[in-house]
Design an enzyme around this catalytic site. Structure first.
Site, mmCIF file in Angstrom:
data_model
loop_
_atom_site.group_PDB
_atom_site.id
_atom_site.type_symbol
_atom_site.label_atom_id
_atom_site.label_comp_id
_atom_site.label_asym_id
_atom_site.label_seq_id
_atom_site.Cartn_x
_atom_site.Cartn_y
_atom_site.Cartn_z
ATOM 1 N NE ARG A 16 -1.207 2.624 2.655
ATOM 2 C CZ ARG A 16 -0.713 3.801 3.044
ATOM 3 N NH1 ARG A 16 -0.752 4.843 2.230
ATOM 4 N NH2 ARG A 16 -0.156 3.945 4.218
ATOM 5 C CG ASP A 17 3.198 4.405 2.950
ATOM 6 O OD1 ASP A 17 3.058 5.272 2.055
ATOM 7 O OD2 ASP A 17 3.619 4.680 4.078
ATOM 8 C CG HIS A 207 3.937 4.701 8.957
ATOM 9 N ND1 HIS A 207 3.350 3.710 8.198
ATOM 10 C CD2 HIS A 207 4.323 5.660 8.081
ATOM 11 C CE1 HIS A 207 3.394 4.064 6.914
ATOM 12 N NE2 HIS A 207 3.975 5.239 6.821
ATOM 13 C CG HIS A 209 7.987 7.488 5.161
ATOM 14 N ND1 HIS A 209 7.799 7.146 3.843
ATOM 15 C CD2 HIS A 209 6.804 7.251 5.770
ATOM 16 C CE1 HIS A 209 6.554 6.731 3.653
ATOM 17 N NE2 HIS A 209 5.921 6.791 4.812
ATOM 18 C CB CYS A 240 5.551 11.272 0.490
ATOM 19 S SG CYS A 240 4.141 12.303 0.943
ATOM 20 C CG ASN A 249 6.879 2.998 4.660
ATOM 21 O OD1 ASN A 249 6.422 2.925 3.531
ATOM 22 N ND2 ASN A 249 6.221 3.519 5.662
HETATM 23 N N1 COA Z 1 -13.203 5.121 -3.074
HETATM 24 C C1 COA Z 1 -13.448 5.326 -4.381
HETATM 25 N N2 COA Z 1 -13.891 6.488 -4.891
HETATM 26 C C2 COA Z 1 -14.098 7.489 -4.023
HETATM 27 C C3 COA Z 1 -13.873 7.341 -2.647
HETATM 28 C C4 COA Z 1 -13.400 6.100 -2.180
HETATM 29 N N3 COA Z 1 -13.128 5.894 -0.897
HETATM 30 N N4 COA Z 1 -14.167 8.502 -2.061
HETATM 31 C C5 COA Z 1 -14.573 9.350 -3.018
HETATM 32 N N5 COA Z 1 -14.523 8.738 -4.211
HETATM 33 C C6 COA Z 1 -14.844 9.306 -5.522
HETATM 34 C C7 COA Z 1 -16.204 9.935 -5.589
HETATM 35 O O1 COA Z 1 -17.157 9.002 -5.958
HETATM 36 C C8 COA Z 1 -16.011 10.999 -6.631
HETATM 37 O O2 COA Z 1 -16.001 10.401 -7.906
HETATM 38 P P1 COA Z 1 -16.641 11.154 -9.179
HETATM 39 O O3 COA Z 1 -15.843 12.420 -9.335
HETATM 40 O O4 COA Z 1 -16.424 10.176 -10.289
HETATM 41 O O5 COA Z 1 -18.061 11.391 -8.814
HETATM 42 C C9 COA Z 1 -14.592 11.475 -6.393
HETATM 43 O O6 COA Z 1 -13.930 10.364 -5.762
HETATM 44 C C10 COA Z 1 -14.536 12.683 -5.492
HETATM 45 O O7 COA Z 1 -15.288 12.442 -4.314
HETATM 46 P P2 COA Z 1 -15.364 13.463 -3.098
HETATM 47 O O8 COA Z 1 -16.185 12.844 -2.027
HETATM 48 O O9 COA Z 1 -15.761 14.812 -3.596
HETATM 49 O O10 COA Z 1 -13.893 13.439 -2.577
HETATM 50 P P3 COA Z 1 -12.767 14.527 -2.742
HETATM 51 O O11 COA Z 1 -12.537 14.873 -4.156
HETATM 52 O O12 COA Z 1 -13.021 15.610 -1.764
HETATM 53 O O13 COA Z 1 -11.495 13.657 -2.268
HETATM 54 C C11 COA Z 1 -10.821 11.795 -0.918
HETATM 55 C C12 COA Z 1 -11.438 13.164 -0.968
HETATM 56 C C13 COA Z 1 -10.582 11.462 0.539
HETATM 57 C C14 COA Z 1 -11.775 10.785 -1.528
HETATM 58 C C15 COA Z 1 -9.511 11.762 -1.743
HETATM 59 O O14 COA Z 1 -8.772 12.906 -1.452
HETATM 60 C C16 COA Z 1 -8.682 10.538 -1.453
HETATM 61 O O15 COA Z 1 -9.033 9.427 -1.830
HETATM 62 N N6 COA Z 1 -7.537 10.712 -0.791
HETATM 63 C C17 COA Z 1 -6.682 9.597 -0.402
HETATM 64 C C18 COA Z 1 -5.290 10.072 -0.323
HETATM 65 C C19 COA Z 1 -4.353 8.977 0.100
HETATM 66 O O16 COA Z 1 -4.609 7.797 -0.044
HETATM 67 N N7 COA Z 1 -3.228 9.375 0.646
HETATM 68 C C20 COA Z 1 -2.222 8.477 1.075
HETATM 69 C C21 COA Z 1 -2.566 7.685 2.265
HETATM 70 S S1 COA Z 1 -2.486 8.600 3.754
HETATM 71 ZN ZN ZN Z 2 3.840 6.361 5.072
#
Ligand code: COA
Ligand code: ZN
Length: 304
Positions: A16-17, A207, A209, A240, A249
């Site tokens: 994942r990470d 955790h 890095h 990152c 990591n």
């Molecule tokens: N799984 C799949 N799709 C998702 C989802 C999820 N958990 N959460 C939101 N979406 C989709 C929505 O359906 C939407 O799709 P569309 O544009 O096709 O309609 C789109 O993503 C945006 O959704 P929204 O609720 O407005 O989210 P956002 O744009 O504000 O983004 C997150 C917020 C949290 C979903 C996004 O920033 C994210 O996934 N971040 C993860 C970052 C990450 O993994 N970082 C590293 C680990 S710490």
């Molecule tokens: Zn990390």
């Protein structure tokens, strides 16, 4: 030196990470990596995250990866989720261990999940409830716990306050993430000390890095304080997206190599983990930073 734990539990986070920060690799390769790791003796594997595919295209095939992974007996697999939608996907896919994530730094949290820290904490309360209702556990990861690439140092009091809110909302455990490698051993002692005095009974994972080369030194400082639960990624996979120059990591095989030589058991077969690191290197097609992968264990001799 203080007495070290006899045994520690490692969570392998490379799939994942690690992979979320590498150029995308085929689904087959992800499945192969998790399966390979399942044969190393590691007890816990963070297999995937259920995030927006627009935010992290590398995890778009999480459902398929998880469906095809061989679920090995005795291994605990977990999934990271950024919101309730992700939690529902993870629970629907059969995960019984979730990790919800929030950054102690406001700016990093906005970049990462487009919410304020407080909004994320509100969301996480609901995620914890959903996990528990489904019979699953939920760890809350507090990232940028030792600093943020945008805001700089994050005060330990703030980090503990964010963790405390999650504890009050029912988090089963807390993880402190050094997202961009800003921790040093003194800072590890300070934050772990503050958290331990406020929440002596809450399970704690760390955790790190290795962005600035202090990864294993940080682990040693934590071991000396009795911390017995760490994340690491095979080969030191990762980076990152929001931190230029950030490396992966700490490498799992480097942590195993150090810990076992100090009498701290990990349950991991070092040669098997080195083999998995070599496989990870083939999968991403670049040289990974692990030194133990290059040099081999200290006891591996060469013909005179
Ligand atoms: N799984 C799949 N799709 C998702 C989802 C999820 N958990 N959460 C939101 N979406 C989709 C929505 O359906 C939407 O799709 P569309 O544009 O096709 O309609 C789109 O993503 C945006 O959704 P929204 O609720 O407005 O989210 P956002 O744009 O504000 O983004 C997150 C917020 C949290 C979903 C996004 O920033 C994210 O996934 N971040 C993860 C970052 C990450 O993994 N970082 C590293 C680990 S710490
Ligand atoms: Zn990390």
């Amino acid at each position: 030196m203080d007495e070290l734990p006899e045994r520690i539990s490692l969570r392998e986070v490379g799939p994942r990470d690690g992979l979320q920060n590498e150029d995308p690799v085929p689904t087959d390769a992800k499945v192969a990596l998790v399966d390979r790791l399942s044969g190393t003796g590691v007890e816990r594997i963070e297999a995937v995250s259920f995030v927006s595919p627009k935010a992290i295209p590398q995890m778009a095939d999480a459902d398929e990866v998880w469906r095809r992974v061989r679920k090995a007996a005795g291994i605990r697999y977990s999934a990271l989720v950024p919101n309730l939608r992700g939690a529902q996907r993870a629970l629907g896919a059969g995960f019984t261990e979730l990790e919800a994530v929030v950054s102690a730094s406001q700016t990093h949290n906005r970049k990462n999940v487009r919410r304020s820290t407080e909004e994320s904490l509100d969301d996480i309360a609901v995620i914890i409830e959903a996990a528990h209702a489904a019979g699953a556990t939920c760890q809350v990861i507090v990232s940028t716990a030792w600093g943020c690439p945008y805001e700089g140092d994050v005060p330990p009091q703030r980090v503990v306050r964010v963790a405390g809110r999650a504890v009050a909302d029912g988090a089963d455990s807390i993880s402190f993430g050094d997202t961009t490698g800003m921790a040093t051993p003194g800072r590890v002692r300070r934050l772990v000390g503050e958290f331990r005095s406020a929440y002596p009974d809450v399970p704690l994972n760390l955790h790190f890095h290795n962005t600035r080369g202090t990864g294993l030194a940080n682990v040693l400082a934590a071991l000396e304080m009795g911390v017995d639960d760490f994340d690491a990624s095979v080969g030191g996979l990762g980076g990152c997206p929001y931190a230029p120059g950030a490396t992966g990591n700490i490498a799992t095989e480097e942590l195993v190599h150090m810990a076992e030589d100090m009498g701290v058991g990990t349950g991991i077969d070092l040669e098997a983990m080195i083999g998995a690191a070599a496989e990870a290197e083939r999968i991403v097609g670049r040289t990974l930073p692990s030194q133990v992968l290059r040099a081999g264990p200290r006891t591996r001799t060469i013909p005179a």
